[in-house]
Scaffold this active site. Structure first.
Site, PDB file in Angstrom:
ATOM      1  N   LYS A  53       6.915  -2.209   3.160  1.00 44.20           N
ATOM      2  CA  LYS A  53       7.174  -3.068   4.300  1.00 44.20           C
ATOM      3  C   LYS A  53       8.336  -2.821   5.027  1.00 44.20           C
ATOM      4  O   LYS A  53       8.187  -2.526   6.306  1.00 44.20           O
ATOM      5  CB  LYS A  53       7.367  -4.732   3.736  1.00 44.20           C
ATOM      6  CG  LYS A  53       6.071  -5.350   3.176  1.00 44.20           C
ATOM      7  CD  LYS A  53       6.312  -6.671   2.593  1.00 44.20           C
ATOM      8  CE  LYS A  53       4.898  -6.964   1.995  1.00 44.20           C
ATOM      9  NZ  LYS A  53       4.923  -8.039   0.931  1.00 44.20           N
ATOM     10  N   GLN A  97       9.352 -12.367  -1.048  1.00 47.56           N
ATOM     11  CA  GLN A  97       8.300 -11.633  -1.935  1.00 47.56           C
ATOM     12  C   GLN A  97       7.998 -12.390  -3.154  1.00 47.56           C
ATOM     13  O   GLN A  97       8.923 -12.903  -3.804  1.00 47.56           O
ATOM     14  CB  GLN A  97       8.879 -10.147  -2.260  1.00 47.56           C
ATOM     15  CG  GLN A  97       7.815  -9.509  -3.078  1.00 47.56           C
ATOM     16  CD  GLN A  97       6.589  -9.121  -2.135  1.00 47.56           C
ATOM     17  OE1 GLN A  97       6.612  -8.736  -1.026  1.00 47.56           O
ATOM     18  NE2 GLN A  97       5.601  -9.289  -2.912  1.00 47.56           N
ATOM     19  N   ASP A 120       4.008 -15.012   6.688  1.00 47.08           N
ATOM     20  CA  ASP A 120       2.850 -14.921   5.487  1.00 47.08           C
ATOM     21  C   ASP A 120       1.937 -16.020   5.574  1.00 47.08           C
ATOM     22  O   ASP A 120       0.872 -15.720   4.926  1.00 47.08           O
ATOM     23  CB  ASP A 120       3.824 -14.829   4.033  1.00 47.08           C
ATOM     24  CG  ASP A 120       3.831 -13.678   3.269  1.00 47.08           C
ATOM     25  OD1 ASP A 120       3.397 -12.838   3.587  1.00 47.08           O
ATOM     26  OD2 ASP A 120       4.551 -13.820   2.380  1.00 47.08           O
TER      27      ASP A 120
END
Ligand code: NAP
Length: 295
Positions: A53, A97, A120
């Site tokens: 990322k 994460q 997200d």
């Protein structure tokens, strides 16, 4: 028939080239999209996702604020960091994460992220908007799958779609996107799971079959209709002494056999995977555009 391979790497590269132009346009207006990334602990898979990322942000000219916290980080320390990012005007998107170490409450962590920075798409506000068919940050993997279908000229409208897997990050949101009355929806969707009776009876009806079970060979050739589009979301490690690292990655689909029956199919790796990070970049850029429009 040998299936056409849906090349996720190529489609992701095309999308990233389009997004890079968008970032360059924004830069001319002094807007630099920013992504705040938080990794807690040293799980190798998470570390590798986060590195991917960060590199993708660098290549795209997106500012990234990377935070690698120790595995024993407590809930309040993590909440404090998210709250700082919520009010940091350089940051348009926040990514924590997952999974988090056991001592941390994942649900509270997600709820702390400001919905306008929830790139997200896991915050209940984003999920609610998605289900109601309102503009929302869509979760990256399902959104990437929809883009793969559209950019491979697969007709979603009217298709019988069967999804194997009902997780909150893949199966459930994907089903929601595909049933919306919209250009990316209008499909008839069946969602299967471990309690589904006679899985093959369902999968054999699918015009578009999406495997997100997390188990190799969940989908074998006898479970696929001739000419179906098969999207393999699974990423599974299987032992392989011929590889230096001792394993190789496979999907949930028996690729070699199914490709002789399907019309189109995604490989693993190189199918869905490259799209997931691309959609995170997409959401971050969209967030920056929305913030700029408000100011
Ligand atoms: P998950 O949370 O473990 O969910 C798996 C789902 O599949 C569950 O709903 C489970 O049913 C169902 N399932 C498992 N075995 C089955 C079987 N034999 N028959 C029918 N249903 C079955 O997994 P996930 O997070 O959604 O991920 C799925 C896979 O996609 C994993 O391999 C993961 O690594 C991969 N993935 C890839 C990406 C990417 O970017 N490429 C992103 C996310 C996930 P129950 O609910 O009944 O247990």
């Amino acid at each position: 028939m040998t299936a056409e391979i849906i090349d996720g790497k190529k489609i992701a590269a095309e999308m990233r080239a389009e997004l890079k132009l968008e970032v360059e346009r924004l830069k001319k207006q002094s807007i630099i999209p920013g992504l705040g990334v938080i990794l807690v602990g040293d799980d190798p898979a998470s570390l590798s996702y986060v590195t991917g990322k960060r590199k993708a942000c660098e290549n795209m000219g997106i500012y990234s604020d990377d935070n690698h916290l120790p595995a024993d980080t407590n809930q309040q320390q993590l909440i404090n960091l998210i709250q700082r990012m919520n009010t940091d005007s350089k940051i348009n998107g926040i990514l924590v994460q997952l999974p988090l170490p056991k001592q941390l409450d994942e649900s509270e962590v997600i709820m702390t992220i400001a919905p306008e920075k929830d790139v997200d798409g896991f915050h209940p506000v984003s999920i609610g908007k998605m289900v109601a068919g309102k503009p929302a940050f869509l979760p990256c993997t399902p959104h990437g799958i929809v883009q793969l279908l559209l950019r491979s000229n697969v007709k979603i409208e009217g298709a019988d779609v069967v999804i194997v897997g009902r997780s909150n990050i893949v199966g459930k949101p994907l089903a929601n996107i595909l049933i919306q009355k919209s250009k990316t929806g209008n499909a008839t969707v069946t969602v299967c799971h471990t309690r589904t009776k006679n899985l093959a009876e369902h999968t054999r009806r699918a015009d578009i079959l999406i495997a997100a079970a997390g188990r190799p060979n969940t989908i074998t050739a006898d479970m696929v209709k001739d000419g179906a589009v098969v999207i393999d979301v699974g990423v599974n490690r299987v032992d392989d002494p011929t590889k230096e690292r001792g394993y190789r990655l496979v999907g949930d689909v028996d690729f070699e056999a199914v490709k002789e029956k399907a019309g189109k199919i995604t490989p693993v790796p190189g199918g869905v995977g490259p799209m997931t990070i691309t959609m995170l970049l997409y959401n971050t850029i969209e967030s920056a555009k929305k913030t700029a429009a408000k100011n």
